[in-house]
Design an enzyme around this catalytic site. Structure first.
Site, PDB file in Angstrom:
ATOM      1  N   GLU A 196       0.859  -1.191   0.000  1.00 44.18           N
ATOM      2  CA  GLU A 196       0.000   0.000   0.000  1.00 44.18           C
ATOM      3  C   GLU A 196       0.883   1.225   0.000  1.00 44.18           C
ATOM      4  O   GLU A 196       1.717   1.395   0.897  1.00 44.18           O
ATOM      5  CB  GLU A 196      -0.760   0.110   1.327  1.00 44.18           C
ATOM      6  CG  GLU A 196      -1.966  -0.723   1.515  1.00 44.18           C
ATOM      7  CD  GLU A 196      -2.575  -0.379   2.899  1.00 44.18           C
ATOM      8  OE1 GLU A 196      -3.317   0.611   3.001  1.00 44.18           O
ATOM      9  OE2 GLU A 196      -2.269  -1.102   3.873  1.00 44.18           O
ATOM     10  N   ASP A 254      -6.080   7.367  10.823  1.00 44.93           N
ATOM     11  CA  ASP A 254      -4.752   6.903  11.191  1.00 44.93           C
ATOM     12  C   ASP A 254      -4.349   7.312  12.602  1.00 44.93           C
ATOM     13  O   ASP A 254      -4.705   8.389  13.074  1.00 44.93           O
ATOM     14  CB  ASP A 254      -3.728   7.441  10.186  1.00 44.93           C
ATOM     15  CG  ASP A 254      -3.798   6.690   8.863  1.00 44.93           C
ATOM     16  OD1 ASP A 254      -3.601   5.456   8.891  1.00 44.93           O
ATOM     17  OD2 ASP A 254      -4.091   7.330   7.829  1.00 44.93           O
TER      18      ASP A 254
END
Lengths: 419, 254, 419, 254
Positions: free
Chosen positions: B48, B59
């Site tokens: 990724e 995140d």
């Protein structure tokens, strides 16, 4: 969840179910007249609603035009319209059976309001606040802590409001079962704009009734400052259906719309489209919703600036973006300098101390009141009181005695050990 | 060969596949380049590439900081696209873009996906774009033969999972637990029930991410998921020990 | 002008005529129902009267006795019950045709309220404030100046409230033709106690109506802090005729009634009569009226102490001295330490921030609530809000982050030249 | 001989009499002693001895400060009485007490006046005690043959002056202007009208005070008042030039 082209709910999958429940409870509460009554009763017995509509006789005389009325949200408990939203959400949290609330705060007002609500309802409370704001707004941090809240300084990003919002979301995705996120303004993913606007409409409903009683007819114009936009949406909703009432939003012009140091998302668009390098807003998706954001051409959010911490934000309510796009709300901006002048005039003429945010609305009203006929009336929404902003206001006025006072206090604390 | 087929094929040789993650331009494209080469050499099956965004709400602290430092150092979306083109030319494994919706939206969703296809990327993970908001995105992914990776969460109902699966391609990214990236996850009975629900909801391979950081974690996932996702752990490793440490770390994971 | 043994009008001959006129206008205003209506309307449209009566559910539960109701004078414009008095006197000044007002202030609240009133009515305004208080209460000085008032630091005597009162009198004897002295509390020469009490009775009238509506019957007890005594007289008047309602005044116990550092004029009498060297109060005549003063045996006034600047005063309302002497009001005292504890509890339990003055009333109510039957109710008069007292409160709580914040701000101001 | 008679007798020899003032214990009783001796030697006819009080509302900055410094230095009421006894024994002119009501009230009005009489003082000036509040005081003054000096002000109506005069004895203290002690007074037409009203209201001699500080002021009062009152001026003089300066100042006033 859309208002024209704006709004939506861009939320991570982990929160999908939480939002589903929130939507369900909110829809149910909206449909339940007893809930609204409970809300109005609470605001009447705990805050001081209905807040007055004050005729500003001296200012009216000075400008020689429309009668100037001021909607006094500054008289709410905790000193601003923020109380309406947090107390309403508090009732909703109670209904959902959750026991913990979290919130973001920039200037600290929404944090203080949420901590207050949490104390009243007996909820656990965590407030996320950019580290820079924690430093700047120490008095509000002090009160939040004394009210029983935990204040978490956010060290990421620009360490201001938008980062606090992101951090609050991060807490929420970990604790959604126990926790409600008390969004402070008419932004964020659906149903937050709708929910906050619903609670804040109490301002406009009262104001409409009050202006009809005091002035005999509708106002020509209604002025409100626009950061996220909750006080503006609050008062505007009372007059949305009355096409003859012009609704005027006032954004933070900061150091000027061509300075690169402002927080104007909508007012800047027509005036600065042809200038280079200016952080004018463009459509974007962040913090869970689509609106006009102050961002660069990669979509990275810009730093914003305003003397009023509460207007210093990258986005704007999707509802206001829509009303602006449809021409129902006229968006203007006031510079920091104009704001300080309007604040001084309001204080000395009427004995009121608008918050720096609210003073933006005063600027535009002062510019226009004289053009209007003396038979007409205008309303300025005084969303909050300025006496909490003493550190910012005294600093902005460059008051030498204040500086001396702080210097002396600082020296005293420098010498003396903490006992 | 579709991404799904490619995953199934790789899985035939391995008890579990590894998907790793890095933030483009953090600490620099040069380090990214070395880290990717080491990952590929160590047998990582999918990578990724996160295009940094200023507001990465899903995140945790490690990736958040990486995003922001990359932006502060001036990383641009166009550079990320160019770098991806270089990587897909260099390495034969599938690469995905991971980013937030505004990066696509601001670029133009259709244009961005056309570019993504052009630079050889195979799919995208956009954590703040539920299918309800992603009509244009999903259509353009189909058009450009990119896999719009869908995300399951422990809070997703069966009904919700079924719906998500209907929009997904490549594999399903199963968020292991509540919270953001980079914290601990415990693999208990509840986790097993969750994975079983995921399996029932889709025929696509399952990737499990959030809190997978060592060999034991990867071991636990064997027989449960096709792919283990290593996210923050690599960033932390490179920060502390430099890119050279990646080889040993990756080789030791299974 | 006497209340039992207390009161009177000990004024220099130069003011005799001024007081004659003031008495005449006041008597006329009292007899004119339109005047009271004008006053109530003004307080409704400019401040936010009626202020709410809030049921403190968490505190009630905690003490397990009487239902605790809080009368929310903190929600007044300018943040305290002081607004009632100054706006009322403002209307009277208008009626008298005077164009200038003067006032004394201790903590600064009455000064801010008077400056606010003067701005609203378009009067010139001079505020006398002890130099020590000017130093300590810089934020209030800043607001007074911004509201258009001239603040005169008083350098005589102990440079605190009583000296500011003397200095205001000195201004008045020179400028009585143009000027009205806006006395801030129910003290001073007749008709001031009567006048201030008349305006403040709006608190008690509202509270009585509200408690009957909310609780169905009269409260068992009503608690109010007592400095000069205006908030206490204000709320007590609603219940004076109801003998079953016990009225409880709470004075500043400072560091303790036997410490020599307090400001208790009445509560200290029975408990410390046998102790040596304590500045207990005795009857005296000063500042124009007769009451119990904290004075030495020559009749020289003593220094007083309280954590709450607004209670830090040598005298007490002659009305309260009389009600105390007749046993209608029970007088108690709260120490600084007890006050900080009660403040903390009120904040964390109910989300309210009482002023340090008001927190004295909370102390005594908290001591007694548990003894009363759960069917009964008590009212605490929250005379003002504490967020204006941030410097005092954060200092008293010894908050280390606050000290660090002030130290850093002070250093910033130390380096940077005033631009 | 009554105070009034004594004043009329002295007035027979002089165009105008002088009454001076000092604050007891300020800067010290020793200086008071010297100042008084010089005043008497310079021909001053009456002296006001102010007993310091912590809240002297009718006094301006000079006398205010003197009051407070005296108290700060520990001056007690009993010392003031003793000092008065010493002065009345030493000097043959009339002495008056000037103070505020609380000093009498706290001592006990009756007891204080008995003491005042005993120490040989002839009358009292109590600026914060209007006759309405002074019933006990006025009765005790009569009993102890002390003159309760009444005060007229420019704001006093004719009716009010008549009432005050009815309670007065010794002389009437006419406050020359609005304001407190120690500031300038202008002797204009309005002042003349005021003095004329005072004269019509009483047969007692008139003393004019507030703002009388030099020869010109005293000169202006000749033919208008029996007594010129010098207050703050002497205190200022002693502060600046010491007690020795008093002789020349007093001799130069008329």
């Amino acid at each position: 969840g859309y208002y024209g082209n704006w709004g939506g709910a861009f939320v991570p999958e982990i929160l999908h179910e939480t939002f589903r429940q929130l939507n369900a409870f909110f829809t149910e509460a909206q449909a339940d007249p007893a809930f609204w009554r409970q809300y109005v009763d609470l605001m009447g017995s705990y805050s001081c609603r209905p807040t007055p509509l004050t005729l500003a006789e001296n200012l009216t005389r000075r400008f020689g035009g429309a009668s100037i009325y001021i909607k006094r949200e500054d008289l709410n408990h905790t000193g601003a319209h923020k109380a309406n939203n947090v107390m309403g959400q508090g009732l909703l949290v109670q209904r959902m059976g959750k026991r913990r609330v979290i919130a973001e705060t920039g200037a600290g007002q929404h944090g203080v309001a949420t901590a207050t609500m949490a104390a009243k309802f007996g909820f656990e409370c965590t407030i996320y606040m950019g580290e820079e704001d924690v430093q700047r707004q120490r008095p509000n941090v002090f009160w939040m802590e004394k009210l029983g809240a935990t204040v978490v300084p956010v060290t990421s990003g620009s360490r201001t409001l938008k980062d606090a919002i992101n951090e609050a979301f991060r807490d929420w995705v970990a604790n959604m079962d126990s926790t409600h996120y008390v969004m402070g303004t008419v932004c964020g993913p659906h149903p937050f704009p709708a929910m906050v606007a619903w609670f804040q409409k109490i301002i406009g409903e009262e104001a409409k009734e009050q202006i009809l009683a005091a002035h005999g007819r509708l106002p020509a114009r209604v002025y409100a400052c626009v950061g996220g936009g909750s006080n503006a949406m609050g008062i505007f909703q009372g007059f949305l259906a009355d096409e003859e009432v012009e609704l005027v939003g006032v954004e933070a012009g900061g150091e000027g719309l061509t300075s690169g140091r402002h927080a104007s998302r909508l007012a800047a668009i027509p005036t600065t489209a042809d200038t280079d390098g200016i952080p004018d807003a463009t459509p974007g998706v962040a913090q869970g919703y689509k609106t006009m954001f102050l961002q660069d051409d990669d979509g990275q959010m810009k730093d914003t600036h305003s003397v009023a911490a509460g207007l210093d934000y990258i986005g704007v309510s999707p509802m206001l973006a829509d009303l602006w796009e449809r021409g129902r709300v006229r968006m203007t901006a006031a510079t920091d300098t104009e704001v300080m002048e309007a604040l001084q005039l309001a204080m000395a003429s009427e004995g009121i101390i608008p918050a720096l945010e609210s003073a933006h609305a005063f600027v535009q009203a002062f510019k226009e009141a004289g053009e209007l006929s003396p038979e007409s009336a205008i309303i300025i929404n005084q969303s909050g009181r300025g006496d909490k902003d003493i550190f910012t206001i005294a600093h902005a006025f460059k008051d030498p005695s204040w500086r001396e006072f702080i210097r002396a206090k600082g020296e005293e604390y420098g010498k003396e050990p903490v006992s | 060969m579709s991404l799904t087929q490619q995953i199934r094929q790789a899985k035939a040789d391995r008890e579990i596949l590894l998907m790793t993650h890095l933030v483009l331009g953090y600490p620099s494209f040069a380090v990214n380049r070395e880290v990717i080469a080491r990952m590929v050499a160590a047998g990582v099956e999918i990578i990724e590439l996160q295009i940094p965004f200023s507001e990465p709400v899903a995140d945790g602290p490690v990736i958040l900081r990486a995003n922001q430092e990359a932006i502060d150092r001036g990383v641009r979306v166009r550079q990320c696209l160019e770098f991806a083109a270089e990587m897909t030319a260099e390495h034969q494994i599938p690469f995905l873009f991971m980013t937030y919706y505004n990066i696509l939206f601001k670029y133009g969703v259709e244009d961005f996906l056309a570019q993504a296809r052009k630079v050889g990327v195979r799919g995208l993970i956009i954590p703040d774009l539920p299918p309800e908001e992603g009509e244009e995105y999903l259509a353009a992914c189909r058009k450009h033969e990119l896999a719009p990776i869908q995300i399951f969460a422990p809070t997703s109902s069966d009904e919700r999972m079924a719906k998500l699966a209907g929009h997904g391609d490549g594999f399903i990214y199963c968020v292991a637990r509540r919270g953001v990236t980079g914290a601990q996850t415990s693999f208990d009975r509840e986790f097993d029930d969750y994975i079983a629900r995921c399996r029932r909801a889709t025929d696509l391979p399952l990737a499990v991410g959030f809190g997978i950081s060592n060999r034991a974690d990867v071991e636990m996932l064997k027989g449960k998921a096709e792919i283990a996702v290593i996210g923050s752990a690599t960033i932390r490793l490179v920060e502390e020990h430099g890119p050279a440490a990646v080889t040993e770390f990756m080789e030791g994971l299974r």
